[in-house]
Design a protein around this motif. Structure first.
Motif, mmCIF file in Angstrom:
data_model
loop_
_atom_site.group_PDB
_atom_site.id
_atom_site.type_symbol
_atom_site.label_atom_id
_atom_site.label_comp_id
_atom_site.label_asym_id
_atom_site.label_seq_id
_atom_site.Cartn_x
_atom_site.Cartn_y
_atom_site.Cartn_z
ATOM 1 N N GLY A 374 55.910 76.988 44.120
ATOM 2 C CA GLY A 374 54.707 77.731 43.804
ATOM 3 C C GLY A 374 53.577 77.491 44.779
ATOM 4 O O GLY A 374 53.450 76.410 45.359
ATOM 5 N N TYR A 382 48.034 79.293 37.142
ATOM 6 C CA TYR A 382 49.377 79.566 36.620
ATOM 7 C C TYR A 382 49.215 79.610 35.105
ATOM 8 O O TYR A 382 48.902 78.617 34.479
ATOM 9 C CB TYR A 382 50.344 78.475 37.051
ATOM 10 C CG TYR A 382 51.815 78.771 36.809
ATOM 11 C CD1 TYR A 382 52.239 79.752 35.915
ATOM 12 C CD2 TYR A 382 52.803 78.063 37.470
ATOM 13 C CE1 TYR A 382 53.568 80.015 35.698
ATOM 14 C CE2 TYR A 382 54.154 78.322 37.263
ATOM 15 C CZ TYR A 382 54.528 79.284 36.377
ATOM 16 O OH TYR A 382 55.862 79.554 36.162
ATOM 17 N N LEU A 495 50.630 84.690 37.323
ATOM 18 C CA LEU A 495 49.581 84.145 38.175
ATOM 19 C C LEU A 495 48.290 84.920 37.954
ATOM 20 O O LEU A 495 48.250 86.143 38.108
ATOM 21 C CB LEU A 495 50.005 84.205 39.644
ATOM 22 C CG LEU A 495 51.302 83.459 39.975
ATOM 23 C CD1 LEU A 495 51.638 83.601 41.447
ATOM 24 C CD2 LEU A 495 51.197 81.981 39.594
#
Length: 508
Positions: A374, A382, A495
């Motif tokens: 990520g 997140y 996201l």
């Protein structure tokens, strides 16, 4: 009469056989129940911590750092974590472990050699003299794999492998060992068996520099017996005469195989360069002679895509065990999740996420592991979520973030900042949220399931979005208008951009 006696004997044997099977089944069921109970008890602790490495081994051509596997967080997840730094022209000696491994390449490039029992030596050379005679025996070995930054490499339990840094910068990798995996039939202690050298134990508590777990280590030593300091490779314990007979070599060679009078440990410096049979090395030499350019990143990605498509065609359908052995020797062991063009989830204002699981790397179905890479941009979030079927072990690659983890009592299990080089374990079902700080945040998460599922709490595909407005109104004691905003204010999936940042940009 004889037939009747034979029939009676057969029936008796059948009853005994079924009774034995039932007893074995009950024994296995009881064993699984005890293991389940033990694993549940391992996850009963009060809070989480972002952990630094505990053990540091300085090798001839590199550095090995490991986290204490006896820490309650790693005991809960049933894993161990190691970080290795290999200097240019350094070789991590051949070894194998009692647990499956996932290796993430943090920085650099290198060559991986694996040895699968029963697989053919498909890389070979032929050296011939001027009269067509071989000047020395041809070298043959199993397939070599070149890896680079961003690659996830899968190594099954018990498979011997070695790693060589053929680049001009340090090769840094972080490795997760799944010690609770069904393939490990010993105990949950991580064990590495070296085939050469006189290595040091990567998880030796005597080598720990930090002392914050001294009391726990005292308890652990009663159930974990390890030798301190240097240990030996597996040949050292064999009688020299057996080695001479097995390999048909002289006593001097046998002693060198045992590592006698060898002061090098886990990572050694290669004299000169490692002379390997490799199509990429050969291709590079041919290009240099012909004045052609090296392979570009785009060409490498295209070649890897072709390998994935070939692997997909070969991968078994339905029962994995029916086709695994037929394709094991040729299966891919790596997948790149660091390349931005391969992101599975992308939000321009927030960041990106790439995943590797048993669908795009089929060998993970056998290892029962997966990973997530990520990137969060400045203040990116997140979304709050939980891992439905896996523990998650997060390693910070770059930057900083604030992370919160909430347990089933609705209490903050962890609430703090994590930074580069730290490890944080997020137990299964615990809610977690991440937000990048200032310069952004990058991480890799290893997950203890080959197809890990994430259930988001906020966003277009979230649990809250899927609930009826009437349920939200009564559950949270809010109006219909508030319930609609709660459901539809976020159109992103995983996201999220910071709403405060958006408000500041709008005001400016």
């Amino acid at each position: 009469m004889a037939k009747l006696s034979l029939l009676s004997l057969s029936l008796c044997l059948l009853v005994l056989f079924q009774g034995s099977l039932a007893q074995l089944s009950r024994s296995r069921s009881r064993s699984r129940s005890e293991e389940y109970s033990r694993r549940q008890n391992e996850c009963q602790f009060d809070n989480l911590q972002a952990l630094e490495p505990d053990t540091r081994i300085q090798a001839e051509a590199g550095l090995i750092e490991s986290w204490n596997p006896d820490h309650e967080q790693f005991q809960c997840a049933g894993v161990a974590v190691v970080r290795r730094t290999i200097e240019p022209n350094g070789l991590h000696l051949p070894s194998y472990t009692n647990a499956p491994q996932l290796i993430y390449i943090v920085r650099g490039r290198g060559i991986l050699g694996t040895v699968f029992p029963g697989c053919a030596e498909t890389f070979e050379e032929s050296q011939r003299g001027a009269q067509g005679r071989r000047s020395r025996p041809e070298d043959r070995h199993q397939k070599l794999r070149h890896f680079r930054e961003g690659d996830i490499v899968a190594i099954p339990a018990g498979v011997a492998y070695w790693t060589y840094n053929n680049g001009d910068q340090q090769l840094v990798s972080v490795t997760l060992l799944d010690t609770s995996n069904v393939e490990n039939q010993l105990d949950q202690n991580p064990r590495r068996f070296y085939l050469a050298g006189n290595p040091e134990d990567e998880f030796d508590p005597e080598q720990q520099q930090h002392q914050q777990y001294q009391e726990q280590q005292g308890r652990d030593r009663s159930r974990r017996q390890r030798s301190s300091g240097n240990k030996h490779n597996i040949f050292r314990g064999l009688n020299t005469r057996f080695i001479e007979e097995a390999f048909n070599v002289d006593s001097e060679t046998a002693r060198r195989i045992q590592g006698q009078n060898d002061n090098r440990n886990n990572i050694i410096k290669v004299k000169g360069r490692l002379d390997l049979v490799s199509p990429l090395i050969r291709s590079s030499q041919e290009r240099q002679r012909e004045g052609e350019r090296e392979e570009t990143w785009e060409e490498e990605r295209e070649r890897e895509q072709q390998e994935r498509e070939r692997d997909w065609r070969r991968s078994p359908r339905g029962d994995y065990n029916n086709g695994l052995k037929e394709t094991f020797c040729a299966m891919r062991l790596k997948e790149n999740i660091g390349d931005p063009s391969r992101a599975d989830i992308f939000t321009p204002q927030a960041g990106r996420i790439s995943t590797v699981n048993s669908f795009n790397l089929p060998i993970l179905r056998h290892l029962r592991l997966s990973a997530e890479r990520g990137v969060l941009y400045n203040n990116g979030i997140y979304t709050p979520h939980w891992n439905m079927n896996a523990h998650s072990v997060l390693y910070v690659l770059r930057g900083q973030a604030r992370i919160q983890v909430v347990d089933h009592f609705g209490q903050a299990f962890f609430d703090g900042e994590v930074r580069q080089g730290q490890v944080l374990t997020v137990p299964q079902h615990h809610a977690v949220v991440k937000q990048a700080i200032s310069e952004g945040f990058e991480w890799v998460s290893f997950k203890t399931n080959d197809n890990a599922w994430v259930s988001p709490l906020a966003g277009r595909t979230s649990v809250i979005r899927a609930l009826p407005e009437a349920v939200l109104m009564n559950a949270f004691q809010i109006s219909r208008d508030q319930a609609q905003k709660l459901k539809y204010n976020r159109e992103e999936t995983f996201l999220l951009s910071s709403s405060r940042s958006s408000q500041r940009r709008a005001a400016a």
